[in-house]
Design a protein around this motif. Structure first.
Motif, PDB file in Angstrom:
ATOM      1  N   LYS A   4       0.819  -1.208   0.000  1.00  0.00           N
ATOM      2  CA  LYS A   4       0.000   0.000   0.000  1.00  0.00           C
ATOM      3  C   LYS A   4       0.855   1.263   0.000  1.00  0.00           C
ATOM      4  O   LYS A   4       0.505   2.274  -0.605  1.00  0.00           O
ATOM      5  CB  LYS A   4      -0.962  -0.004   1.188  1.00  0.00           C
ATOM      6  CG  LYS A   4      -2.186  -0.882   0.978  1.00  0.00           C
ATOM      7  CD  LYS A   4      -3.049  -0.339  -0.150  1.00  0.00           C
ATOM      8  CE  LYS A   4      -4.273  -1.213  -0.391  1.00  0.00           C
ATOM      9  NZ  LYS A   4      -5.093  -0.706  -1.531  1.00  0.00           N
ATOM     10  N   HIS A   5       1.968   1.212   0.685  1.00  0.00           N
ATOM     11  CA  HIS A   5       2.880   2.363   0.685  1.00  0.00           C
ATOM     12  C   HIS A   5       3.466   2.568  -0.705  1.00  0.00           C
ATOM     13  O   HIS A   5       3.578   3.706  -1.179  1.00  0.00           O
ATOM     14  CB  HIS A   5       3.992   2.160   1.700  1.00  0.00           C
ATOM     15  CG  HIS A   5       3.511   2.166   3.119  1.00  0.00           C
ATOM     16  ND1 HIS A   5       4.356   1.929   4.188  1.00  0.00           N
ATOM     17  CD2 HIS A   5       2.279   2.390   3.649  1.00  0.00           C
ATOM     18  CE1 HIS A   5       3.656   2.012   5.311  1.00  0.00           C
ATOM     19  NE2 HIS A   5       2.407   2.275   5.005  1.00  0.00           N
ATOM     20  N   ARG A   6       3.863   1.463  -1.354  1.00  0.00           N
ATOM     21  CA  ARG A   6       4.435   1.572  -2.698  1.00  0.00           C
ATOM     22  C   ARG A   6       3.385   2.072  -3.686  1.00  0.00           C
ATOM     23  O   ARG A   6       3.671   2.894  -4.567  1.00  0.00           O
ATOM     24  CB  ARG A   6       4.994   0.219  -3.146  1.00  0.00           C
ATOM     25  CG  ARG A   6       5.741   0.293  -4.482  1.00  0.00           C
ATOM     26  CD  ARG A   6       6.377  -1.030  -4.869  1.00  0.00           C
ATOM     27  NE  ARG A   6       5.414  -2.115  -4.871  1.00  0.00           N
ATOM     28  CZ  ARG A   6       5.390  -3.094  -3.964  1.00  0.00           C
ATOM     29  NH1 ARG A   6       6.274  -3.114  -2.989  1.00  0.00           N
ATOM     30  NH2 ARG A   6       4.481  -4.048  -4.031  1.00  0.00           N
ATOM     31  N   GLN A   7       2.156   1.586  -3.550  1.00  0.00           N
ATOM     32  CA  GLN A   7       1.100   2.043  -4.463  1.00  0.00           C
ATOM     33  C   GLN A   7       0.828   3.536  -4.305  1.00  0.00           C
ATOM     34  O   GLN A   7       0.617   4.251  -5.292  1.00  0.00           O
ATOM     35  CB  GLN A   7      -0.173   1.225  -4.221  1.00  0.00           C
ATOM     36  CG  GLN A   7      -0.048  -0.216  -4.701  1.00  0.00           C
ATOM     37  CD  GLN A   7      -0.969  -1.173  -3.977  1.00  0.00           C
ATOM     38  OE1 GLN A   7      -1.986  -0.771  -3.437  1.00  0.00           O
ATOM     39  NE2 GLN A   7      -0.600  -2.450  -3.965  1.00  0.00           N
ATOM     40  N   ASP A 174     -11.052  14.338  -2.289  1.00  0.00           N
ATOM     41  CA  ASP A 174     -10.369  13.604  -3.346  1.00  0.00           C
ATOM     42  C   ASP A 174      -8.862  13.594  -3.125  1.00  0.00           C
ATOM     43  O   ASP A 174      -8.158  12.737  -3.637  1.00  0.00           O
ATOM     44  CB  ASP A 174     -10.675  14.213  -4.712  1.00  0.00           C
ATOM     45  CG  ASP A 174     -12.128  14.028  -5.099  1.00  0.00           C
ATOM     46  OD1 ASP A 174     -12.675  12.949  -4.831  1.00  0.00           O
ATOM     47  OD2 ASP A 174     -12.724  14.965  -5.662  1.00  0.00           O
ATOM     48  N   GLY A 175      -8.374  14.580  -2.375  1.00  0.00           N
ATOM     49  CA  GLY A 175      -6.954  14.648  -2.080  1.00  0.00           C
ATOM     50  C   GLY A 175      -6.706  15.430  -0.809  1.00  0.00           C
ATOM     51  O   GLY A 175      -7.474  16.325  -0.458  1.00  0.00           O
ATOM     52  N   ASP A 207      -9.526   7.782   3.191  1.00  0.00           N
ATOM     53  CA  ASP A 207      -8.619   6.649   3.324  1.00  0.00           C
ATOM     54  C   ASP A 207      -7.196   7.094   2.975  1.00  0.00           C
ATOM     55  O   ASP A 207      -6.982   8.177   2.423  1.00  0.00           O
ATOM     56  CB  ASP A 207      -9.073   5.470   2.458  1.00  0.00           C
ATOM     57  CG  ASP A 207      -8.979   5.767   0.967  1.00  0.00           C
ATOM     58  OD1 ASP A 207      -7.849   5.790   0.447  1.00  0.00           O
ATOM     59  OD2 ASP A 207     -10.029   5.989   0.324  1.00  0.00           O
ATOM     60  N   SER A 208      -6.227   6.274   3.313  1.00  0.00           N
ATOM     61  CA  SER A 208      -4.823   6.671   3.228  1.00  0.00           C
ATOM     62  C   SER A 208      -4.355   6.964   1.803  1.00  0.00           C
ATOM     63  O   SER A 208      -3.358   7.671   1.612  1.00  0.00           O
ATOM     64  CB  SER A 208      -3.944   5.582   3.845  1.00  0.00           C
ATOM     65  OG  SER A 208      -4.131   4.341   3.182  1.00  0.00           O
ATOM     66  N   ASP A 231      -7.159   5.309   7.653  1.00  0.00           N
ATOM     67  CA  ASP A 231      -6.726   3.952   7.987  1.00  0.00           C
ATOM     68  C   ASP A 231      -5.244   3.920   8.329  1.00  0.00           C
ATOM     69  O   ASP A 231      -4.504   4.881   8.089  1.00  0.00           O
ATOM     70  CB  ASP A 231      -7.042   2.992   6.833  1.00  0.00           C
ATOM     71  CG  ASP A 231      -6.346   3.386   5.547  1.00  0.00           C
ATOM     72  OD1 ASP A 231      -5.159   3.031   5.393  1.00  0.00           O
ATOM     73  OD2 ASP A 231      -6.970   4.065   4.704  1.00  0.00           O
ATOM     74  N   LYS A 232      -4.824   2.807   8.904  1.00  0.00           N
ATOM     75  CA  LYS A 232      -3.477   2.678   9.445  1.00  0.00           C
ATOM     76  C   LYS A 232      -2.386   2.609   8.384  1.00  0.00           C
ATOM     77  O   LYS A 232      -1.199   2.586   8.733  1.00  0.00           O
ATOM     78  CB  LYS A 232      -3.395   1.448  10.354  1.00  0.00           C
ATOM     79  CG  LYS A 232      -4.191   1.601  11.639  1.00  0.00           C
ATOM     80  CD  LYS A 232      -4.033   0.394  12.538  1.00  0.00           C
ATOM     81  CE  LYS A 232      -4.779   0.590  13.849  1.00  0.00           C
ATOM     82  NZ  LYS A 232      -4.647  -0.586  14.742  1.00  0.00           N
ATOM     83  N   ASP A 233      -2.750   2.595   7.107  1.00  0.00           N
ATOM     84  CA  ASP A 233      -1.740   2.579   6.065  1.00  0.00           C
ATOM     85  C   ASP A 233      -1.278   3.977   5.668  1.00  0.00           C
ATOM     86  O   ASP A 233      -0.490   4.132   4.733  1.00  0.00           O
ATOM     87  CB  ASP A 233      -2.265   1.854   4.814  1.00  0.00           C
ATOM     88  CG  ASP A 233      -2.196   0.341   4.976  1.00  0.00           C
ATOM     89  OD1 ASP A 233      -1.313  -0.118   5.717  1.00  0.00           O
ATOM     90  OD2 ASP A 233      -3.023  -0.359   4.383  1.00  0.00           O
ATOM     91  N   ILE A 234      -1.745   4.996   6.359  1.00  0.00           N
ATOM     92  CA  ILE A 234      -1.253   6.342   6.094  1.00  0.00           C
ATOM     93  C   ILE A 234       0.260   6.378   6.323  1.00  0.00           C
ATOM     94  O   ILE A 234       0.770   5.804   7.291  1.00  0.00           O
ATOM     95  CB  ILE A 234      -1.970   7.386   6.988  1.00  0.00           C
ATOM     96  CG1 ILE A 234      -1.457   8.803   6.666  1.00  0.00           C
ATOM     97  CG2 ILE A 234      -1.832   7.060   8.450  1.00  0.00           C
ATOM     98  CD1 ILE A 234      -2.211   9.906   7.392  1.00  0.00           C
TER      99      ILE A 234
END
Length: 257
Positions: A4-7, A174-175, A207-208, A231-234
């Motif tokens: 998710k970080h790479r994406q 959106d951002g 979401d992140s 979410d925790k993927d931030i």
């Protein structure tokens, strides 16, 4: 680097460099073409990128899709965020709901509350609210109906919010950019700005994947946001600057494996 970080980093790369190739991304992120293709497949399913012959580019319409499609993008995370957001509501509250897909997910959780007032410019949200069997008052502004988002906009809608004062605004984006603030692709964003001015407290639901993405139109600065639910993927690079701005942050979900 977690997927998710790479994406998220791939999206940032495309914002800066525009159309690129799988090989260029694989080289930049020091990984294989197979891994990058898996990332791009997921990003394409979420409507964030477009894959073309020989390359990949951002889907410039990804932030302004019809509501029926946006509801299905990152739906699990939106449900987690919306559940957390509902815990911040109490009987008797007056609320503004913007027309975003994450905010829409909150509506089923409102059934437990009584004597609440909800004002929204979203026809989808109004239709969902009327299905609840609780004590509530529903308000809608006038304005011009925008079919793509099923929301009402324009000067009439904006002026309506000037006559009210609400406890809390729940709003999506959106951002989210540390310098640019809360942004949207929606060109009729004046009503969102009016919502921000009409609320004592602003709660941002994103979401992140939205962090580091700067859409063209600024709804409000981050200094105006009181609570952020994501979410925790931030990415960690966003957390401390957000805290430094005095924003309370609520994280949901589990870390990706």
């Amino acid at each position: 680097m977690k997927p998710k970080h790479r994406q998220a980093a791939i999206v940032d790369y495309l914002h800066i460099h525009g159309k690129t190739t799988v090989d260029e991304l694989a080289s930049h992120f020091a990984t294989t073409g197979t891994t990058i293709r898996k990332d791009l497949t997921l990003l394409e399913e979420e409507g964030i990128v477009l894959r073309t012959y020989g390359g990949v580019l951002l889907n410039r319409e990804e932030g302004d899709q019809p509501m029926d499609r946006k509801t299905h993008i990152n739906s699990a995370r939106k449900q987690q965020i919306s559940r957390a957001a509902a815990t911040l509501i109490h009987d008797g509250d007056s609320l503004i709901f913007d027309g975003g897909s994450t905010v829409l997910q909150m509506v089923p959780h409102l059934a437990q509350f009584n004597n609440i007032t909800v004002m929204t410019n979203s026809l989808h949200i109004v239709n969902a609210l009327v299905e609840l069997n609780n004590d509530q008052t529903i308000l809608m502004p006038g304005g011009t109906y925008r079919k793509k988002s099923s929301t009402f906009h324009g000067s009439l809608a904006e002026d309506t919010f000037k006559h009210f004062n609400f406890d809390t605004l729940f709003i999506g984006a959106d951002g989210v950019d540390l310098n640019g603030g809360v942004t949207t692709f929606n060109e009729v964003y004046g009503v969102s700005q009016a919502m921000c001015k009409a609320a004592e407290r602003i709660i941002l639901l994103v979401d992140s994947s939205k962090f580091g993405r700067k859409s063209p139109n600024v709804v409000c600065t981050l200094d105006a946001v009181d609570i952020l639910i994501t979410d925790k993927d931030i990415l960690p690079i966003y957390l401390q600057p957000l805290k430094d701005k005095g924003i309370k942050i609520i994280l949901v979900g589990e870390d990706d494996e």
